[in-house]
Design an enzyme around this catalytic site. Structure first.
Site, mmCIF file in Angstrom:
data_model
loop_
_atom_site.group_PDB
_atom_site.id
_atom_site.type_symbol
_atom_site.label_atom_id
_atom_site.label_comp_id
_atom_site.label_asym_id
_atom_site.label_seq_id
_atom_site.Cartn_x
_atom_site.Cartn_y
_atom_site.Cartn_z
ATOM 1 N N MET A 127 0.847 -1.193 0.000
ATOM 2 C CA MET A 127 0.000 0.000 0.000
ATOM 3 C C MET A 127 0.878 1.237 0.000
ATOM 4 S SD MET A 127 -2.924 1.450 0.083
ATOM 5 C CE MET A 127 -2.978 3.249 0.065
ATOM 6 N N GLU A 128 0.555 2.187 -0.909
ATOM 7 C CA GLU A 128 1.445 3.313 -1.183
ATOM 8 C C GLU A 128 1.323 4.503 -0.248
ATOM 9 O OE1 GLU A 128 -2.294 4.141 -3.729
ATOM 10 O OE2 GLU A 128 -1.227 2.420 -2.956
ATOM 11 N N GLU A 135 4.564 0.845 -6.072
ATOM 12 C CA GLU A 135 4.179 1.711 -4.943
ATOM 13 C C GLU A 135 4.882 3.070 -5.003
ATOM 14 O OE1 GLU A 135 1.702 0.702 -3.538
ATOM 15 O OE2 GLU A 135 1.823 -1.408 -4.013
ATOM 16 N N HIS A 193 3.215 5.511 -7.289
ATOM 17 C CA HIS A 193 2.037 6.148 -6.687
ATOM 18 C C HIS A 193 2.392 7.402 -5.879
ATOM 19 C CE1 HIS A 193 -1.256 3.516 -7.629
ATOM 20 N NE2 HIS A 193 -0.739 2.465 -7.047
ATOM 21 N N GLU A 205 -4.234 2.847 -10.556
ATOM 22 C CA GLU A 205 -3.736 1.474 -10.557
ATOM 23 C C GLU A 205 -3.229 1.039 -11.917
ATOM 24 O OE1 GLU A 205 -2.927 0.361 -8.029
ATOM 25 O OE2 GLU A 205 -4.179 1.393 -6.596
#
Length: 919
Positions: free
Chosen positions: A320-321, A355, A358, A377
């Protein structure tokens, strides 16, 4: 996000995993979500019912959150104090915020320069995850402070502010407190305006045990003893830039780290479990190379002073970024030089690249609403490959993209129950559902096609304009098209609208005739459906960038055209009759191709003599395979083509071939000639197996290691005697400590001995699992346990999946491994999921892991009545975030059944006659 799990690990001897494993999951005013445009016919798919949903009112919005949290790592609760600086845009006597699983104790509002007003009521709308704070008099227009004291639970559902279990080196079980907020779970940690367009700055403080590490998005600016308890400290972090709530993060636990500086002066740290700092070095190296690469690519510097990458024990997604504090599954971040296989290194490199992309695309510029999630995404899923290709050119990663993302997206998007890339979503359960292969893999594939259509220079120019224009703000898909259109002068919005706003993709039907030195090509487009060509009235059209090459120079595009109508005729001059013509060189355009039989005949020698590019050999085979599943050609034609790959040297081409043979083998497990397809697999893979042998040779690289593992696993699973005997010998030596198996051989050896093993083999494997110190090794074993054949042992593996030995996020791959290994396994896994549904559903609380579980368990059935059974089970056991997945699975089961009915006899005859002695 996220990196969804299971996405691209090249596990070709395990069925291709079916979900991305990344999760990742604004100055416009949020408003009522627009009603979905009614679409009929081929574009609609069957949409799950929509829940009524309203975005938050805009009369009060946050400017800064002052947040202090005090987690209790023993009782699994936390106390929180929020002091938010807010702006009231019109007088109101209530404030509506998002809030879930939190109890508010007191709330008050202090207008700037005025008296404190205590809230007189808190009305929780649990279904909508909102709370309304009521005040005795109207709050006037202007600035003020909203103060809320609240308590919450450190849950065990891997979302919101949750607890993650780990074991110390002394064997003691402890818990860390960690976060996962994307898409809609920041509201489980503190009351907030939890929508991506409502951006604010954050001042975060954490009160934690003094012997624990405390991290958040920004750097620590103060750490002092907590006056009420000498065992605690208060840690304060610098103010964040303006950002969305879903990107906020904090972690409290025990970690070691390795540190470096990127060439542009950013401090990079990789946090690992205690004692495993060494395993963070590979990710650290990738991250320090990647930050400057993106800075150059975007011409925008990374905007924070530091970035931390941290491995979390219990983690639902792949990664998760969160801005400045990126969280990962251990297997997506940690690499042990001795015990990690090549595919794990590649996976870590891709996830780190995803990640970190992002940090610009998603964090600096954020989608206005979840409808535009695909932009986040799809873009990160494309550029991660660009980044890995920059860091590790020897991975030939763009060819792997075609097998890992492009073909997966084509398979899913051919279903009637697919959906357009852009989906109107509202309710949180609908948001969860779009973290799928359409958002990630189709998104990445159409961006790759767009990049190819525009050219790198104009693409970068447009990206830079977009990031500068919308930095610290929110944007929609159209905003990006505008910037790219201005940079390139091409009709980007018109072209791309046909790919993002309607579901599906075309099949290009090609025919040719020779006129002197000219080759005349007739191209026509139709929607491709997994059940055959779409022949309805209202057939959609796409704007299709088409490129064409010839046998004269397979690497060079001879002509590019934009097909913007149903059909067209093209003249290629100077193409002699003996030259082949290939559409879509590089397999970049997002469509399938059906050649006339003469054109196809002329391309086959290019497969045998390798004059066609690897990615084009792969694409040709993959197109034909999907045409056979759709009933447009006989599967026998594909088997004949597959036999032409006997000289194939390329790993990714073999990997795709292997996947498709796995699908066929699974399909034919429903017949009485399953052994004949195993023999076909053994014959096809034996020559390359003999050439590669078991041990790596001097000078071999990454792709040789991947290919060896793939081929040996395929031969072992198919019962190739010499492979089985050697695998058993090496397994014994490994277990006895005589000769440790190299990491790249472990999966194929484990798979082979289990597939042909007994209860003693399974017990040995479970013992290896217990002794494994590395999560990668535990996962490696978990994914292949399902290969065991005896019914009582299959049951033992399923029970093991729900035991304490398996981390909650990994249960899914154990059950999926059982379902994907045999006909008996599939039945047993489905029964197990039904019998344990309540526990499984409760464990994953409707996140994307539940969709993954359903897909892995039932997708392989091939009897009509199973589709009805699956449908009726989920009607009585609803899983809102998996409604579309259930529809897709039922559709796949019916397609499998039709395929079997149509082609089984012909396949059987072909497999028998290829072995018959010539008369």
């Amino acid at each position: 996000m996220l990196v969804l799990l299971g996405r691209r690990v090249p596990l070709s001897f395990v069925h291709r995993l079916t979900t991305p494993l990344y999760i990742h999951t604004v100055e416009r005013s949020p408003e009522l979500l627009p009603a979905p445009t009614p679409v009929s016919g081929p574009n609609r798919g069957t949409m799950p019912e929509r829940r009524p949903f309203v975005r938050l009112p805009t009369d009060v919005y946050p400017v800064n959150y002052g947040l202090c949290l005090k987690p209790d790592l023993i009782d699994f609760t936390f106390e929180g104090k929020l002091e938010a600086l807010v702006e009231v845009t019109q007088a109101t006597n209530q404030i509506v915020m998002n809030c879930a699983d939190i109890d508010i104790i007191t709330a008050s509002f202090v207008p700037e320069g005025g008296e404190e007003i205590n809230a007189t009521g808190f009305n929780y709308q649990n279904e909508d995850e909102k709370v309304t704070l009521s005040f005795p008099s109207a709050l006037q227009k202007g600035s003020g402070a909203l103060k809320i004291d609240f308590v919450g639970e450190l849950n065990d559902k891997m979302k919101g502010f949750y607890r993650s279990k780990y074991t110390t080196s002394a064997g003691e079980i402890r818990y860390a407190a960690v976060t996962q907020f994307e898409a809609t779970d920041a509201r489980r940690a503190f009351p907030c305006w939890d929508e991506p367009a409502i951006k604010a700055t954050f001042d975060i403080a954490l009160i934690v045990p003094k012997d624990r590490v405390a991290l958040s998005n920004m750097n620590v600016i103060d750490r002092k003893p907590y006056p009420e308890d000498e065992n605690l400290v208060e840690v304060k972090f610098a103010t964040t830039p303006i950002m969305s709530t879903y990107l906020v993060a904090f972690v409290i636990g025990e970690y070691d780290y390795v540190e470096s500086q990127s060439s542009d002066g950013i401090t990079v740290r990789v946090y690992t479990p205690v004692g495993k700092a060494e395993q963070g070095k590979f990710a650290l190296e990738v991250a320090t190379k990647t930050l400057p690469f993106y800075k150059d690519y975007f011409s925008v510097p990374y905007p924070l002073p530091k970035i931390d990458l941290i491995a979390i024990a219990d983690f639902a997604a792949g990664a998760m970024e969160n801005w400045g504090l990126v969280t990962y599954r251990e297997t997506a971040l940690l690499i042990d030089p001795k015990n990690s296989c090549s595919s794990s290194r590649q996976w870590v490199a891709l996830v780190v690249g995803h990640e970190l992309a992002h940090q610009w695309f998603g964090n600096l510029v954020t989608m206005e609403w979840w409808t535009h999630l695909w932009l986040n995404e799809g873009f990160a899923s494309w550029i991660e490959y660009l980044c890995v290709d920059h860091c590790f050119p020897e991975y030939d990663i763009w060819t792997q993209f075609v097998s890992a993302d492009y073909t997966r997206a084509l398979d899913l998007d051919a279903l009637d129950s697919s959906h357009p890339i852009e989906v109107n979503v509202g309710h949180p359960s609908e948001v969860d559902e779009i973290f799928d292969a359409i958002s990630y893999s189709k998104g990445a594939s159409v961006i790759r096609m767009l990049h190819n259509y525009i050219g790198d220079e104009d693409f970068r120019k447009g990206m830079n304009a977009y990031l500068l224009k919308f930095q610290h703000k929110n944007a929609s898909t159209e905003d990006l098209w505008d910037c790219l259109e201005q940079a390139s002068g091409k009709p980007i919005a018109a072209v791309m609208g046909s790919w993002t706003k309607q579901m599906g993709f075309p099949i290009i039907v090609v025919d040719q005739e020779q006129q002197g030195d000219d080759r005349i090509l007739k191209l026509c487009q139709k929607k491709f459906c997994a059940s055959g060509p779409h022949n309805g009235e209202d057939c959609p059209n796409w704007m299709v960038p088409i490129s064409i090459c010839t046998g004269e120079d397979p690497k060079c595009t001879k002509l590019k055209v934009l097909l913007d109508r149903p059909e067209t005729t093209i003249t290629l001059s100077g193409v002699s009759p003996d030259q082949w013509v290939k559409i879509n060189p590089g397999t970049v355009g997002f469509y399938r191709i059906q050649y006339s039989s003469s054109m196809l005949e002329s391309l086959l020698p290019g497969v045998r003599d390798l004059s066609l590019q690897p990615v084009d050999r792969l694409g040709l085979q993959n197109d034909l395979f999907s045409l056979s599943r759709a009933g447009m050609i006989s599967t026998v034609e594909v088997l004949k083509l597959m036999e032409a790959f006997v000289n194939e040297p390329n790993y990714t081409v073999w990997s795709d071939l292997s996947c498709n043979l796995g699908v066929l083998s699974s399909l034919l497990s429903h017949t009485d000639f399953h052994e004949e397809i195993q023999e076909f697999i053994r014959d096809l893979f034996t020559p390359i197996g003999l050439e590669l042998a078991w041990d790596s040779k001097p000078g071999e690289g990454h792709l040789d290691a991947l290919l060896r593992g793939l081929v040996l696993g395929k031969l072992g699973k198919a019962g190739h005697k010499p492979t089985l005997e050697e695998a058993r010998r090496r397994f014994r030596d490994h277990v006895d400590g005589k000769q440790v198996l190299p990491a790249d051989l472990r999966s194929p050896v484990y798979l082979t001995v289990l597939k042909h093993g007994d209860s003693a083999t399974l017990d040995t494997m479970l013992k290896l699992h217990k002794l494994a110190d590395m999560q990668e090794e535990k996962n490696r074993i978990e994914r292949v346990l399902g290969a065991i054949s005896a019914p009582d042992l299959i049951q033992k593996v399923l029970n093991f999946a729900l035991s304490e030995e398996v981390r909650p996020q990994d249960t899914v791959s154990v059950i999926g491994g059982v379902a994907g290994s045999s006909k008996q396994g599939r039945k047993a896994a489905w029964k197990f999921v039904k019998d344990n549904w309540e526990e499984l559903y409760n464990r994953y609380q409707g996140g994307f892991l539940i969709s993954r579980l359903i897909k892995l368990t039932v997708d392989g059935f091939a009897i009509d009545k199973m589709a009805a059974e699956v449908k009726s089970f989920f009607e009585s056991h609803p899983a809102p975030a998996a409604e579309r997945t259930v529809q897709q699975c039922c559709e796949n089961i019916l397609l499998n059944a039709a395929w079997l009915k149509r082609d089984a006899d012909d396949i059987h005859q072909y497999l028998l006659q290829r072995k018959a002695p010539p008369v």
